[in-house]
Design a protein around this motif. Structure first.
Motif, PDB file in Angstrom:
ATOM      1  N   LEU A  28       0.811  -1.217   0.000  1.00 12.54           N
ATOM      2  CA  LEU A  28       0.000   0.000   0.000  1.00 12.54           C
ATOM      3  C   LEU A  28       0.841   1.262   0.000  1.00 12.54           C
ATOM      4  N   LEU A  31       1.118   3.584  -3.010  1.00 15.22           N
ATOM      5  CA  LEU A  31      -0.116   4.319  -3.274  1.00 15.22           C
ATOM      6  C   LEU A  31      -0.230   5.509  -2.339  1.00 15.22           C
ATOM      7  N   GLN A  32       0.085   5.278  -1.059  1.00 16.20           N
ATOM      8  CA  GLN A  32       0.018   6.367  -0.089  1.00 16.20           C
ATOM      9  C   GLN A  32       1.004   7.470  -0.451  1.00 16.20           C
ATOM     10  N   LEU A  34       2.071   8.145  -3.416  1.00 18.32           N
ATOM     11  CA  LEU A  34       1.532   8.806  -4.603  1.00 18.32           C
ATOM     12  C   LEU A  34       0.495   9.852  -4.208  1.00 18.32           C
ATOM     13  N   VAL A  35      -0.374   9.482  -3.264  1.00 14.62           N
ATOM     14  CA  VAL A  35      -1.422  10.403  -2.827  1.00 14.62           C
ATOM     15  C   VAL A  35      -0.817  11.605  -2.120  1.00 14.62           C
TER      16      VAL A  35
ATOM     17  N   SER B  16      -6.616  -0.028  -8.353  1.00 15.58           N
ATOM     18  CA  SER B  16      -5.621   0.783  -7.629  1.00 15.58           C
ATOM     19  C   SER B  16      -6.027   2.251  -7.647  1.00 15.58           C
ATOM     20  N   LEU B  19      -8.582   2.854  -5.172  1.00 11.34           N
ATOM     21  CA  LEU B  19      -8.002   2.877  -3.822  1.00 11.34           C
ATOM     22  C   LEU B  19      -7.362   4.237  -3.547  1.00 11.34           C
ATOM     23  N   VAL B  20      -6.655   4.769  -4.567  1.00 12.61           N
ATOM     24  CA  VAL B  20      -6.023   6.088  -4.405  1.00 12.61           C
ATOM     25  C   VAL B  20      -7.091   7.146  -4.150  1.00 12.61           C
ATOM     26  N   ILE B  23      -8.161   7.078  -0.493  1.00 12.19           N
ATOM     27  CA  ILE B  23      -7.302   7.622   0.566  1.00 12.19           C
ATOM     28  C   ILE B  23      -6.841   9.038   0.267  1.00 12.19           C
ATOM     29  N   MET B  24      -7.290   9.606  -0.859  1.00  8.31           N
ATOM     30  CA  MET B  24      -6.892  10.966  -1.214  1.00  8.31           C
ATOM     31  C   MET B  24      -7.470  11.955  -0.200  1.00  8.31           C
ATOM     32  N   PRO B  25      -6.663  12.936   0.243  1.00  5.33           N
ATOM     33  CA  PRO B  25      -7.200  13.861   1.243  1.00  5.33           C
ATOM     34  C   PRO B  25      -8.323  14.738   0.691  1.00  5.33           C
ATOM     35  N   LEU B  64      -6.460  -4.496   1.284  1.00 12.26           N
ATOM     36  CA  LEU B  64      -5.614  -3.297   1.218  1.00 12.26           C
ATOM     37  C   LEU B  64      -6.363  -2.084   1.760  1.00 12.26           C
ATOM     38  N   VAL B  67      -6.369  -2.170   5.474  1.00 13.31           N
ATOM     39  CA  VAL B  67      -5.098  -1.729   6.055  1.00 13.31           C
ATOM     40  C   VAL B  67      -4.990  -0.208   5.988  1.00 13.31           C
ATOM     41  N   SER B  68      -5.409   0.365   4.837  1.00  9.64           N
ATOM     42  CA  SER B  68      -5.262   1.816   4.685  1.00  9.64           C
ATOM     43  C   SER B  68      -6.202   2.575   5.600  1.00  9.64           C
TER      44      SER B  68
END
Lengths: 271, 162
Positions: A28, A31-32, A34-35, B16, B19-20, B23-25, B64, B67-68
């Motif tokens: 992960l 990806l984190q 990248l964000v 993916s 998923l991004v 979790i994007m702010p 995933l 977990v995130s």
């Protein structure tokens, strides 16, 4: 289906799935990263394009601040040594001090119903589960999962978070619990007759063995007495800038570290 | 079974991206309204290529997500597998229905998933303060479904995945 149910059960009851969580977190992390990239880029470019004058000004300001803090530190050092001397006289245990490391919060959102953050230091930097986090103004939370390259931290304002604490003025012990709001903490189990006032400073008592003692937690913001109840309803505002600070400090308790290494050495010597 | 199709990599890449997006702010007051992107994309692939897209990949990405988000490992996987199973069983009926019917069907599934996640939260002892707001993402997801559907369908057609 059944597999995921079983996974949930084991995750809740036991610690066996930590390995799985670790490896998934490694998948992960890109990806984190990248964000997090846009906000990093924005920071970087604002640094690059800020003018010479601005930088000079900031430098000047920081130098002044440094001087001011240095002056205060001198005073504190004297008080600290005096304190140590007095404690020696009393044969009380002496606080050794702490190691710290600066970590940065990743701009990554998590479950909106829990007060959590992801920071960019993990078990490769010796972060561990239950490690206290502070910012420039006070305690901000603790690590709940330490992955190799990042960690998840629970903020002290989360509903499920509590810290043993005491009032700075009279040493009155209490437990500070989160309310789920970023600007409010609840003080538990303070009896109706206790001496507590608005504006009292709350510091950690170190009784829970997780947080080091004598770090600021918050300031009492409201106290209500209800005749029918056993305890006072008291709230506090956290000192730490919860939800605003980007940088946090990981704290290692030196005394605790020494005790741990002693324990491991003892275990090695025992065969 | 996946080896026949050379453009299958699009599926994990789209997951993916979902998923991004998750979790994007976002600004704090918009956070409760964030749609469940992963579920939307998973439901689309389950409906479009049911013979190639199985529970395994969906389950992996849901883990995933767990977990995130710092939730219990398997919490999202549980809900997602259930609704994906429903879609895999019913893909023939859903595929031929109109956008509005599809969106309503998707909304029901998203609500079901959120309910399951909330249920597990309740069992473990985590609470949610505003229950009505909690279900907002399902409705946003319903409104977004036509767009997700059209975008992913065009990608799928241009890459000849079937």
């Amino acid at each position: 289906m059944a597999l995921s149910a079983a996974a949930m059960l084991t995750d809740h009851r036991h610690q066996h799935l930590q390995e799985v969580r670790n490896s998934l977190s490694q998948a992960l992390y890109p990806l984190q990263y990248l964000v997090n990239l846009p906000s990093r880029l924005a920071n970087w470019s604002s640094e690059i394009f800020s003018s010479h004058g601005q930088l000079l000004q900031e430098n000047q300001r920081l130098k002044q601040q440094q001087l001011l803090l240095q002056a205060r530190l001198q005073k504190l050092e004297i008080i600290d040594s005096e304190n140590a001397r007095l404690r020696e006289l009393l044969h009380a245990s002496f606080k050794v001090g702490e190691n710290v490391l600066v970590a940065e919060m990743l701009a990554v959102d998590m479950d909106p119903y829990r007060q959590q953050v992801v920071i960019n230091k993990g078990s490769n930097d010796d972060a561990y589960e239950g490690q206290p986090l502070i910012d420039a103004h006070g305690i901000i939370g603790q690590i709940i999962h330490a992955y190799p390259y990042s960690s998840e931290a629970l903020l002290l304002t989360d509903l499920s978070h509590s810290i043993p604490a005491q009032l700075n003025r009279n040493g009155l012990r209490t437990i500070v619990s989160g309310t789920g709001k970023t600007n409010q903490l609840e003080l538990l189990y303070i009896s109706n007759s206790a001496d507590i006032r608005i504006g009292d400073r709350i510091i950690s008592s170190g009784l829970g063995r997780i947080f080091p003692a004598n770090y600021p937690i918050g300031v009492v913001s409201s106290v209500k007495h209800y005749p029918g109840r056993d305890f006072v309803e008291a709230y506090a505002t956290p000192s730490a800038h919860v939800g605003r600070s980007r940088e946090v400090l990981l704290v290692w308790d030196k005394a605790k570290l020494a005790a741990d290494t002693q324990a491991t050495e003892a275990a090695k010597a025992r065969p | 079974m996946m080896t026949h199709c050379k453009n299958y990599w699009v599926v994990p890449v789209s997951l993916s991206i979902a998923l991004v997006l998750t979790i994007m702010p976002l600004p704090p007051h918009l956070q409760p309204f964030r749609p469940d992107w992963l579920s939307l994309v998973v439901l689309y692939w389950g409906m479009a290529i049911p013979s190639r897209f199985g529970l395994g990949l969906a389950c992996l990405f849901a883990l995933l997500l767990d977990v995130s988000q710092g939730t219990l490992l398997g919490q999202h996987a549980f809900g997602l597998c259930l609704i994906l199973y429903v879609v895999l069983r019913m893909h023939r009926q859903v595929r031929v229905s109109s956008f509005i019917q599809q969106a309503l069907f998707i909304a029901v599934l998203l609500l079901l998933k959120q309910l399951l996640v909330l249920w597990v939260d309740g069992i473990v002892g985590r609470s949610v303060e505003n229950l009505w707001l909690y279900f907002a993402p399902s409705l946003i997801g319903m409104l977004l479904w036509p767009f997700v559907f059209i975008i992913l369908r065009d990608i799928r057609r241009s890459l000849h995945i079937r």
